[in-house]
Write a protein that holds these residues in place. Structure first.
Motif, PDB file in Angstrom:
ATOM      1  N   GLN A 278      12.450 -17.749 -15.071  1.00  0.00           N
ATOM      2  CA  GLN A 278      12.530 -19.182 -14.795  1.00  0.00           C
ATOM      3  C   GLN A 278      13.359 -19.423 -13.548  1.00  0.00           C
ATOM      4  N   ASP A 279      12.742 -20.045 -12.552  1.00  0.00           N
ATOM      5  CA  ASP A 279      13.416 -20.496 -11.337  1.00  0.00           C
ATOM      6  C   ASP A 279      14.174 -19.348 -10.649  1.00  0.00           C
ATOM      7  N   ILE A 280      13.463 -18.252 -10.351  1.00  0.00           N
ATOM      8  CA  ILE A 280      14.083 -17.096  -9.702  1.00  0.00           C
ATOM      9  C   ILE A 280      14.256 -17.364  -8.207  1.00  0.00           C
ATOM     10  N   HIS A 281      15.469 -17.109  -7.726  1.00  0.00           N
ATOM     11  CA  HIS A 281      15.774 -17.224  -6.298  1.00  0.00           C
ATOM     12  C   HIS A 281      16.419 -15.920  -5.827  1.00  0.00           C
ATOM     13  N   VAL A 282      15.984 -15.428  -4.670  1.00  0.00           N
ATOM     14  CA  VAL A 282      16.602 -14.270  -4.041  1.00  0.00           C
ATOM     15  C   VAL A 282      16.856 -14.616  -2.584  1.00  0.00           C
ATOM     16  N   THR A 283      18.116 -14.481  -2.158  1.00  0.00           N
ATOM     17  CA  THR A 283      18.496 -14.795  -0.783  1.00  0.00           C
ATOM     18  C   THR A 283      19.163 -13.586  -0.153  1.00  0.00           C
ATOM     19  N   PHE A 284      18.703 -13.212   1.031  1.00  0.00           N
ATOM     20  CA  PHE A 284      19.309 -12.116   1.776  1.00  0.00           C
ATOM     21  C   PHE A 284      20.156 -12.688   2.907  1.00  0.00           C
ATOM     22  N   LYS A 285      21.382 -12.204   3.003  1.00  0.00           N
ATOM     23  CA  LYS A 285      22.262 -12.644   4.077  1.00  0.00           C
ATOM     24  C   LYS A 285      21.774 -12.082   5.397  1.00  0.00           C
ATOM     25  N   GLY A 286      21.674 -12.947   6.405  1.00  0.00           N
ATOM     26  CA  GLY A 286      21.198 -12.517   7.716  1.00  0.00           C
ATOM     27  C   GLY A 286      22.320 -12.372   8.711  1.00  0.00           C
ATOM     28  N   GLN A 287      21.956 -12.123   9.959  1.00  0.00           N
ATOM     29  CA  GLN A 287      22.924 -11.981  11.038  1.00  0.00           C
ATOM     30  C   GLN A 287      23.406 -13.356  11.498  1.00  0.00           C
ATOM     31  N   LYS A 288      24.535 -13.383  12.190  1.00  0.00           N
ATOM     32  CA  LYS A 288      25.038 -14.636  12.729  1.00  0.00           C
ATOM     33  C   LYS A 288      24.056 -15.214  13.732  1.00  0.00           C
ATOM     34  N   LYS A 289      23.978 -16.548  13.757  1.00  0.00           N
ATOM     35  CA  LYS A 289      23.068 -17.207  14.680  1.00  0.00           C
ATOM     36  C   LYS A 289      23.435 -16.929  16.138  1.00  0.00           C
ATOM     37  N   SER A 290      24.733 -16.826  16.405  1.00  0.00           N
ATOM     38  CA  SER A 290      25.181 -16.495  17.758  1.00  0.00           C
ATOM     39  C   SER A 290      26.558 -15.864  17.667  1.00  0.00           C
ATOM     40  N   TRP A 291      27.046 -15.381  18.791  1.00  0.00           N
ATOM     41  CA  TRP A 291      28.356 -14.702  18.828  1.00  0.00           C
ATOM     42  C   TRP A 291      29.485 -15.646  18.407  1.00  0.00           C
ATOM     43  N   PHE A 292      29.356 -16.942  18.737  1.00  0.00           N
ATOM     44  CA  PHE A 292      30.445 -17.889  18.505  1.00  0.00           C
ATOM     45  C   PHE A 292      30.301 -18.653  17.190  1.00  0.00           C
ATOM     46  N   VAL A 302      12.674 -15.145  -2.196  1.00  0.00           N
ATOM     47  CA  VAL A 302      11.997 -15.685  -3.373  1.00  0.00           C
ATOM     48  C   VAL A 302      12.601 -17.048  -3.650  1.00  0.00           C
ATOM     49  N   ASN A 303      11.741 -18.044  -3.856  1.00  0.00           N
ATOM     50  CA  ASN A 303      12.224 -19.421  -3.915  1.00  0.00           C
ATOM     51  C   ASN A 303      11.644 -20.153  -5.125  1.00  0.00           C
ATOM     52  N   GLY A 304      12.365 -20.077  -6.261  1.00  0.00           N
ATOM     53  CA  GLY A 304      12.001 -20.864  -7.438  1.00  0.00           C
ATOM     54  C   GLY A 304      10.748 -20.412  -8.152  1.00  0.00           C
ATOM     55  N   VAL A 305      10.617 -19.117  -8.432  1.00  0.00           N
ATOM     56  CA  VAL A 305       9.417 -18.580  -9.082  1.00  0.00           C
ATOM     57  C   VAL A 305       9.631 -18.470 -10.590  1.00  0.00           C
ATOM     58  N   SER A 306       8.672 -18.970 -11.361  1.00  0.00           N
ATOM     59  CA  SER A 306       8.703 -18.880 -12.828  1.00  0.00           C
ATOM     60  C   SER A 306       7.357 -18.365 -13.318  1.00  0.00           C
ATOM     61  N   PHE A 307       7.376 -17.443 -14.277  1.00  0.00           N
ATOM     62  CA  PHE A 307       6.143 -16.967 -14.895  1.00  0.00           C
ATOM     63  C   PHE A 307       6.490 -16.248 -16.197  1.00  0.00           C
ATOM     64  N   SER A 308       5.455 -15.948 -16.972  1.00  0.00           N
ATOM     65  CA  SER A 308       5.652 -15.225 -18.231  1.00  0.00           C
ATOM     66  C   SER A 308       4.614 -14.129 -18.351  1.00  0.00           C
TER      67      SER A 308
END
Length: 546
Positions: A278-292, A302-308
């Protein structure tokens, strides 16, 4: 103009205290400039061994050539000095390998690996090479090519890694491209774009293409000539249209008739639930947008997946590479961190202690997409398949374990004496069967199959599908089946989830989804999977049934 001439090629493999194994016997074929020749046949037929011989990439001195000649533009390559082969590899002859995870260096970024042949063979400066790398990444389907330059192979999906391999092979615009199952790991829409790319570059540079594949639909689109191999010999060859429409050899007829078919057995009414998410979310941390900046470019895989999923049921998951299919499977097994609810046979996996989870592992097994990287090269096949029993079934003696290993190897189509050999001694398809045996030997309740048939030829695919269906019916196994091959998914699945950008965009019963898809993305996947009309059919004057 003849680009490549192979005459009476034979390949033997030598093992200590064993007679030599004849992998290829008296193989001859030729390839002209701008022409495509396809080598087709089942796993272990000698296709890849023949191709690797051209570039001297076999494990010498374990491998030898009792007979043969390989002329590339009139120059002998068979048993040529290493200095000559180094000049040819990557510059005049490019190669797309079947298993990208083992061919890519895990310690180097994509930029470094793709740029290497440009720096070595083209003498480019690093800024020039970087510009060319970005161009190549765009050509093979990376819309965010600049952001991917510093990525590593393990950060990509299987299909994305294959596209990187294709970019490396095409970097120096070779005169001959050897493509060993170039679209095996790719979803159907990317397959079409990659084939279009190879076709366009081939015509642009008059490049010869030696195509190795078990996909006769792709061969019909791409190749002018075809050679059918079996047990290391060419049993039939000729123009593709003639061979596919009027095959003469029984083995060729068998290959043409082998397509995934049938349906899974109906699910037993009121079957017990095996998996509920129910409502599975997986987030991977990425690189900084810029040096500063302090923020990072997080990726929501994965964004809000539910199944049985219930006992005896197969739920298929389809979508393009990077859509989140495999990540969802890893989240279910708690191999990646996820938010949401995961219930397995009445147990909440999210809050389960590690020790308790370990005791549940035998009931939740997975077959990975890339069999070679998932098999320990230092262990024999018997040790690999028996490992799970030795860990989780400590009460079993050596003989009982060995008996079970022999039985399961026979079930997946391998001889019992295969347990004495090592993974590198098998073809890609045979290695996948070893991986299937390793997963099935523990008789799990849930089996996650991540592209389990992508490395198999069509006839073996049909056998594996029948095997999986019979095991499911016999033991009421629940399957989560991930694949880009919609023909295989249709033959295996009761229900299907269609994923795009981490979300489920459509789901439903298999027959209804294929006959009446509602989402435009689903329609495009189905059309790409079942459309076999050649792109340049007007030029070739050939028509095929859709």
């Amino acid at each position: 103009m003849t680009l490549l001439q192979v005459d009476h090629l034979s390949v033997h493999f030598h093992s200590r205290n064993q007679p030599p194994t004849e992998a290829v016997t008296d193989v001859s074929f030729s390839l002209n400039q701008g022409e495509t020749l396809a080598l087709v046949g089942e796993s272990g037929s000698g296709k890849s061994v023949s191709a690797l011989s051209i570039l001297g990439l076999l494990p010498y001195p374990m491998a030898s050539h009792p007979t043969g000649s390989i002329l590339f533009q009139g120059q002998e390559l068979l048993n040529a000095p290493e200095a000559i082969l180094r000049k040819v590899r990557g510059h005049d002859i490019g190669m797309i390998f079947q298993e990208p995870m083992t061919a890519l260096n895990p310690l180097h970024t994509l930029e470094k690996q793709i740029a290497e042949p440009l720096l070595v063979h083209k003498g480019m400066t690093r800024p020039q090479a970087k510009e060319r790398v970005i161009e190549l990444l765009h050509l093979v389907g990376f819309a965010d090519g600049v952001r991917r330059l510093q990525a590593y192979p393990h950060q990509l999906s299987g299909g994305q890694r294959q596209r990187v391999m294709i970019a490396m092979a095409l970097a120096c615009e070779p005169k001959l491209l050897i493509a060993d199952e170039p679209t095996t790991a790719l979803d159907v829409t990317i397959q079409a774009s990659i084939l279009e790319l190879i076709n366009r570059l081939q015509h642009q540079f008059q490049m010869g293409l030696l195509l190795i594949s078990h996909d006769l639909g792709m061969v019909a689109k791409m190749a002018q000539k075809i050679a059918v191999m079996r047990h290391g010999r060419i049993v039939e060859h000729g123009l593709t249209e003639n061979v596919l429409k009027k095959p003469q050899h029984p083995y060729t007829k068998h290959l043409i008739d082998s397509e995934p078919s049938g349906h899974p057995a109906p699910v037993v009414p009121a079957a017990s639930p095996v998996l509920t998410t129910q409502d599975i979310h997986v987030t991977f941390k990425g690189q900084k947008k810029s040096w500063f900046s302090h923020g990072s470019m997080d990726v929501r895989a994965v964004n809000g997946v539910s199944f049985s999923l219930v006992a005896g049921e197969t739920v298929g998951i389809v979508g393009e590479s990077g859509s989140g299919k495999s990540t969802l499977a890893y989240a279910v097994l708690r191999l990646v961190a996820a938010q949401g609810k995961i219930n397995f046979c009445g147990t909440d996996l999210q809050n389960l202690p590690r020790g308790t989870l370990r005791r549940l592992r035998p009931q939740m097994q997975i077959i990975f997409q890339d069999p070679f990287s998932s098999l320990n090269p230092r262990l024999s096949v018997g040790q690999i398949v028996a490992e799970g029993l030795e860990i989780h079934e400590k009460q079993l003696g050596k003989k009982a374990i060995d008996d079970q290993v022999k039985t399961i190897l026979q079930e997946v189509g391998l001889p019992p004496d295969a347990r004495y050999r090592y993974p590198h001694e098998f073809s890609g398809g045979q290695r996948q069967r070893i991986a299937i045996a390793r997963a099935l030997i523990l008789k799990p309740k849930l089996l996650i199959l991540d592209e389990p048939t992508s490395a198999l030829d069509r006839s073996i695919q049909a056998e594996v599908i029948d095997l999986l269906r019979s095991l499911q019916q016999r033991h009421h196994l629940a399957y989560l089946f991930i694949s880009h091959d919609l023909k295989v998914v249709r033959a295996m699945s009761h229900r299907i989830l269609v994923m795009k950008d981490g979300r489920v965009v459509e789901e439903g019963e298999t027959t209804g989804l294929f006959t009446n898809p509602q989402n435009l993305y689903t329609k495009s996947l189905i059309q790409a999977s079942f459309e076999i009309l050649p792109r340049d059919s007007k030029e070739r004057g050939r028509k095929e049934n859709p």
